[in-house]
Design a protein around this motif. Structure first.
Motif, PDB file in Angstrom:
ATOM      1  N   ASN A 161      34.722  46.894  39.481  1.00  0.00           N
ATOM      2  CA  ASN A 161      36.085  46.543  39.893  1.00  0.00           C
ATOM      3  C   ASN A 161      36.412  45.069  39.628  1.00  0.00           C
ATOM      4  OD1 ASN A 161      35.984  49.158  40.787  1.00  0.00           O
ATOM      5  ND2 ASN A 161      35.993  48.662  42.942  1.00  0.00           N
ATOM      6  N   ALA A 162      36.166  44.648  38.411  1.00  0.00           N
ATOM      7  CA  ALA A 162      36.352  43.235  38.072  1.00  0.00           C
ATOM      8  C   ALA A 162      37.823  42.869  37.906  1.00  0.00           C
ATOM      9  CB  ALA A 162      35.573  42.887  36.801  1.00  0.00           C
ATOM     10  N   VAL A 163      38.552  43.630  37.081  1.00  0.00           N
ATOM     11  CA  VAL A 163      39.913  43.181  36.747  1.00  0.00           C
ATOM     12  C   VAL A 163      40.845  44.363  36.465  1.00  0.00           C
ATOM     13  CG1 VAL A 163      39.243  42.881  34.318  1.00  0.00           C
ATOM     14  CG2 VAL A 163      41.289  41.720  35.182  1.00  0.00           C
ATOM     15  N   TYR A 164      42.064  44.212  36.916  1.00  0.00           N
ATOM     16  CA  TYR A 164      43.143  45.144  36.601  1.00  0.00           C
ATOM     17  C   TYR A 164      44.067  44.430  35.626  1.00  0.00           C
ATOM     18  CZ  TYR A 164      47.120  48.301  37.247  1.00  0.00           C
ATOM     19  OH  TYR A 164      48.146  49.188  37.046  1.00  0.00           O
ATOM     20  N   ILE A 165      44.291  45.029  34.457  1.00  0.00           N
ATOM     21  CA  ILE A 165      45.098  44.400  33.410  1.00  0.00           C
ATOM     22  C   ILE A 165      46.402  45.177  33.266  1.00  0.00           C
ATOM     23  CG2 ILE A 165      45.170  43.663  31.012  1.00  0.00           C
ATOM     24  CD1 ILE A 165      42.104  43.767  30.993  1.00  0.00           C
ATOM     25  N   ALA A 166      47.521  44.480  33.452  1.00  0.00           N
ATOM     26  CA  ALA A 166      48.839  45.092  33.317  1.00  0.00           C
ATOM     27  C   ALA A 166      49.474  44.609  32.027  1.00  0.00           C
ATOM     28  CB  ALA A 166      49.723  44.731  34.510  1.00  0.00           C
ATOM     29  N   VAL A 167      49.823  45.544  31.152  1.00  0.00           N
ATOM     30  CA  VAL A 167      50.397  45.192  29.852  1.00  0.00           C
ATOM     31  C   VAL A 167      51.794  45.788  29.743  1.00  0.00           C
ATOM     32  CG1 VAL A 167      48.152  45.032  28.731  1.00  0.00           C
ATOM     33  CG2 VAL A 167      49.386  47.207  28.724  1.00  0.00           C
ATOM     34  N   LEU A 168      52.597  45.173  28.904  1.00  0.00           N
ATOM     35  CA  LEU A 168      53.952  45.654  28.653  1.00  0.00           C
ATOM     36  C   LEU A 168      53.984  46.309  27.280  1.00  0.00           C
ATOM     37  CD1 LEU A 168      56.739  45.557  30.096  1.00  0.00           C
ATOM     38  CD2 LEU A 168      57.308  43.648  28.603  1.00  0.00           C
ATOM     39  N   PRO A 194      50.355  48.643  44.579  1.00  0.00           N
ATOM     40  CA  PRO A 194      49.437  47.885  45.447  1.00  0.00           C
ATOM     41  C   PRO A 194      48.073  48.530  45.620  1.00  0.00           C
ATOM     42  CG  PRO A 194      51.241  48.872  46.711  1.00  0.00           C
ATOM     43  CD  PRO A 194      51.602  48.988  45.266  1.00  0.00           C
ATOM     44  N   SER A 195      48.025  49.856  45.619  1.00  0.00           N
ATOM     45  CA  SER A 195      46.746  50.536  45.797  1.00  0.00           C
ATOM     46  C   SER A 195      45.788  50.227  44.656  1.00  0.00           C
ATOM     47  CB  SER A 195      46.970  52.051  45.895  1.00  0.00           C
ATOM     48  OG  SER A 195      45.748  52.733  46.059  1.00  0.00           O
ATOM     49  N   ARG A 196      46.286  50.257  43.419  1.00  0.00           N
ATOM     50  CA  ARG A 196      45.430  49.987  42.262  1.00  0.00           C
ATOM     51  C   ARG A 196      45.013  48.517  42.229  1.00  0.00           C
ATOM     52  NH1 ARG A 196      48.953  53.786  39.067  1.00  0.00           N
ATOM     53  NH2 ARG A 196      47.697  55.631  38.709  1.00  0.00           N
ATOM     54  N   ILE A 197      45.953  47.608  42.500  1.00  0.00           N
ATOM     55  CA  ILE A 197      45.646  46.179  42.431  1.00  0.00           C
ATOM     56  C   ILE A 197      44.563  45.807  43.441  1.00  0.00           C
ATOM     57  CG2 ILE A 197      46.576  43.853  42.745  1.00  0.00           C
ATOM     58  CD1 ILE A 197      49.253  44.891  41.784  1.00  0.00           C
ATOM     59  N   LEU A 198      44.640  46.361  44.634  1.00  0.00           N
ATOM     60  CA  LEU A 198      43.679  46.017  45.689  1.00  0.00           C
ATOM     61  C   LEU A 198      42.274  46.514  45.382  1.00  0.00           C
ATOM     62  CD1 LEU A 198      45.827  46.628  48.894  1.00  0.00           C
ATOM     63  CD2 LEU A 198      45.005  44.429  48.025  1.00  0.00           C
ATOM     64  N   ASN A 199      42.147  47.433  44.438  1.00  0.00           N
ATOM     65  CA  ASN A 199      40.820  47.943  44.080  1.00  0.00           C
ATOM     66  C   ASN A 199      40.045  46.972  43.197  1.00  0.00           C
ATOM     67  OD1 ASN A 199      40.829  50.354  45.478  1.00  0.00           O
ATOM     68  ND2 ASN A 199      41.778  51.503  43.823  1.00  0.00           N
ATOM     69  N   TYR A 200      40.721  45.952  42.676  1.00  0.00           N
ATOM     70  CA  TYR A 200      40.087  45.046  41.722  1.00  0.00           C
ATOM     71  C   TYR A 200      40.170  43.596  42.197  1.00  0.00           C
ATOM     72  CZ  TYR A 200      40.028  49.068  38.639  1.00  0.00           C
ATOM     73  OH  TYR A 200      39.781  50.320  38.113  1.00  0.00           O
ATOM     74  N   LYS A 201      39.180  42.819  41.798  1.00  0.00           N
ATOM     75  CA  LYS A 201      39.105  41.418  42.199  1.00  0.00           C
ATOM     76  C   LYS A 201      40.202  40.588  41.552  1.00  0.00           C
ATOM     77  CE  LYS A 201      37.205  37.440  43.526  1.00  0.00           C
ATOM     78  NZ  LYS A 201      37.293  36.964  44.926  1.00  0.00           N
ATOM     79  N   TYR A 202      40.359  40.716  40.235  1.00  0.00           N
ATOM     80  CA  TYR A 202      41.318  39.898  39.488  1.00  0.00           C
ATOM     81  C   TYR A 202      42.456  40.747  38.931  1.00  0.00           C
ATOM     82  CZ  TYR A 202      37.394  36.600  39.556  1.00  0.00           C
ATOM     83  OH  TYR A 202      36.371  35.777  39.954  1.00  0.00           O
TER      84      TYR A 202
END
Length: 221
Positions: A161-168, A194-202
């Motif tokens: 769960n290191a990073v969640y990357i949001a791309v356009l 918010p649920s997905r973001i909270l699962n990852y550190k960055y």
């Protein structure tokens, strides 16, 4: 409120002004908890299913006569009192766990989580992600370069769960290049919650100008 923008080699290329109503909100744990738990409940798929006395096999005949045997009276071996009988109040697969979430609550919870992540120094803005052809090696080089930024060293070392990357946009080459990493998740900005973001550190937000404009517009939809 301003934040730095980096390129995929880890070099600063400018700054961006962040809207206060998206990245400057105080923490609201009650709101975030309510929205996140509702989202997880909506994602739940009932699987466990216990048969009640009308579904188990056998038991069409009364085990023994009502009186005269000295034993307790029973009408069917499908009774929950019997081994192999139906369950009482057991889990049912047709049970619905759906919960309604107000759109404004969902957006406000997202902004609250984004604000907290930014305060914690866990949000990075990258001007663009470009891998060319589908190359996991290229994606690894990008993460390695970004981990050289102060405060984001865990991008390359955190195993889960290191990073969640949001791309356009829908750059399939980028998505397929990053999908082999089990400690990160790459998705379209429109699927950010918010649920997905909270699962990852960055959290890494690509194409920040357009992405933030889209995020800020959630309350207006």
């Amino acid at each position: 409120m301003k934040a730095s923008i980096y390129n995929q080699t880890g070099k600063g290329v400018g700054t961006i002004s962040l809207p206060e109503d998206v990245f400057g909100l105080p923490w609201n744990g009650d709101l975030v908890h309510q929205v996140v738990m509702s989202m997880r409940s909506n994602a739940r798929t009932p699987v466990a299913h216990a048969k009640d006395r009308s579904e188990v096999s056998g038991g069409g005949k009364k085990p023994w006569q009502q009186k005269g045997t000295g034993r307790a009276r029973h009408g069917s071996i499908r009774s929950p009192l019997w081994a192999g009988g139906g369950a009482t109040h057991g889990p049912r697969k047709e049970k619905s766990y759906k919960k309604n979430i107000n759109k404004k609550m969902r957006a406000k919870a997202l902004y609250t989580v984004l604000s907290e992540k930014l305060r914690s120094g866990e949000v990075m803005f990258v001007n663009k992600l470009d891998v060319g052809d589908i190359k996991t090696k290229k994606a690894k080089e990008i993460i390695s370069a970004l981990s050289g930024i102060s405060g984001f060293e865990g991008l390359a070392t955190k195993k889960r769960n290191a990073v969640y990357i949001a791309v356009l946009g829908k750059d399939e080459n980028v998505k397929k290049s990053f999908r082999n990493f089990s400690n990160m998740r790459l998705e379209d900005v429109e699927r950010m919650n918010p649920s997905r973001i909270l699962n990852y550190k960055y959290l890494i937000i690509s194409s920040p100008d357009e992405s933030i404009k889209y995020i800020a517009g959630k309350l207006k939809k």
